[in-house]
Scaffold this motif. Structure first.
Motif, mmCIF file in Angstrom:
data_model
loop_
_atom_site.group_PDB
_atom_site.id
_atom_site.type_symbol
_atom_site.label_atom_id
_atom_site.label_comp_id
_atom_site.label_asym_id
_atom_site.label_seq_id
_atom_site.Cartn_x
_atom_site.Cartn_y
_atom_site.Cartn_z
ATOM 1 N N PRO A 77 -0.813 4.485 11.716
ATOM 2 C CA PRO A 77 -0.230 5.498 10.710
ATOM 3 C C PRO A 77 -0.132 5.230 9.540
ATOM 4 O O PRO A 77 -1.202 4.233 9.286
ATOM 5 N N GLU A 78 -0.716 6.186 8.431
ATOM 6 C CA GLU A 78 -0.624 6.108 7.410
ATOM 7 C C GLU A 78 -0.087 4.914 6.088
ATOM 8 O O GLU A 78 0.852 5.247 6.930
ATOM 9 N N GLU A 79 -0.527 4.113 5.324
ATOM 10 C CA GLU A 79 0.146 3.697 4.424
ATOM 11 C C GLU A 79 0.723 3.284 3.239
ATOM 12 O O GLU A 79 -0.552 3.544 3.040
ATOM 13 N N PRO A 80 1.273 3.831 2.068
ATOM 14 C CA PRO A 80 1.248 3.282 1.211
ATOM 15 C C PRO A 80 1.105 2.550 0.582
ATOM 16 O O PRO A 80 0.854 1.742 0.924
ATOM 17 N N GLY A 81 -0.056 2.246 -0.472
ATOM 18 C CA GLY A 81 -0.613 1.167 -1.364
ATOM 19 C C GLY A 81 0.540 1.131 -2.214
ATOM 20 O O GLY A 81 1.548 1.490 -2.574
ATOM 21 N N GLU A 82 0.176 -0.332 -3.091
ATOM 22 C CA GLU A 82 0.577 -0.355 -5.106
ATOM 23 C C GLU A 82 0.897 0.755 -5.420
ATOM 24 O O GLU A 82 1.605 0.059 -6.731
ATOM 25 N N SER A 83 -0.478 1.468 -5.378
ATOM 26 C CA SER A 83 0.020 2.345 -6.513
ATOM 27 C C SER A 83 -0.183 4.217 -5.816
ATOM 28 O O SER A 83 -0.798 3.471 -4.495
ATOM 29 N N ASP A 84 0.025 4.977 -6.731
ATOM 30 C CA ASP A 84 -0.342 6.449 -5.773
ATOM 31 C C ASP A 84 -1.942 6.433 -5.510
ATOM 32 O O ASP A 84 -2.544 7.034 -4.898
ATOM 33 N N ASP A 85 -2.862 5.805 -5.933
ATOM 34 C CA ASP A 85 -4.202 5.672 -5.722
ATOM 35 C C ASP A 85 -4.574 4.279 -4.598
ATOM 36 O O ASP A 85 -5.800 4.695 -4.080
ATOM 37 N N GLU A 86 -3.826 4.130 -4.418
ATOM 38 C CA GLU A 86 -4.280 3.298 -2.991
ATOM 39 C C GLU A 86 -3.195 3.868 -1.592
ATOM 40 O O GLU A 86 -2.350 4.107 -1.917
ATOM 41 N N GLY A 87 -4.276 3.138 -0.968
ATOM 42 C CA GLY A 87 -3.751 3.934 0.728
ATOM 43 C C GLY A 87 -4.104 3.086 1.606
ATOM 44 O O GLY A 87 -5.460 2.597 1.676
#
Length: 103
Positions: free
Chosen positions: A32-42
């Motif tokens: 799966p995809e996971e979000p990072g600490e910001s909208d520009d990291e995944g």
């Protein structure tokens, strides 16, 4: 990071080291995809399944093994796009399941 500009040279280096000699490619799973600490990291989880061609390191010919990577991506650059920024590679080989192989 593990990324190299010249992907063909990278694969040829791996092949010269014998990485591909003992295995056949079975499949690749992404997610799966996971979000990072910001909208520009995944992050995306990848898993490749390989089958041994001959007995290697205790695995019999025809036995399946897998290697997984939790890849990190950053959105940046011009044009703005997602770029590979590294990852943690692990294997299901008994005894090293919890070891990060590329650190």
């Amino acid at each position: 990071a593990d990324w190299r500009e010249d992907k063909i040279a990278w694969v040829k280096d791996l092949d010269r080291a014998g990485m591909f000699d003992s295995f056949d490619f079975v499949g690749l799973e992404a997610g799966p995809e996971e979000p990072g600490e910001s909208d520009d990291e995944g992050f995306v989880q990848f898993r490749v399944r390989l089958e041994t061609r001959r007995s290697v390191d205790g695995k019999r010919a025809g036995q399946e093994t897998s290697i997984s990577e939790r890849s990190r991506f950053l959105r940046d650059g011009e044009p703005l796009c997602w770029r590979y920024a590294g990852g943690e590679v692990r294997s299901d080989v008994e005894g090293i399941e919890d070891v990060v192989l590329n650190q």
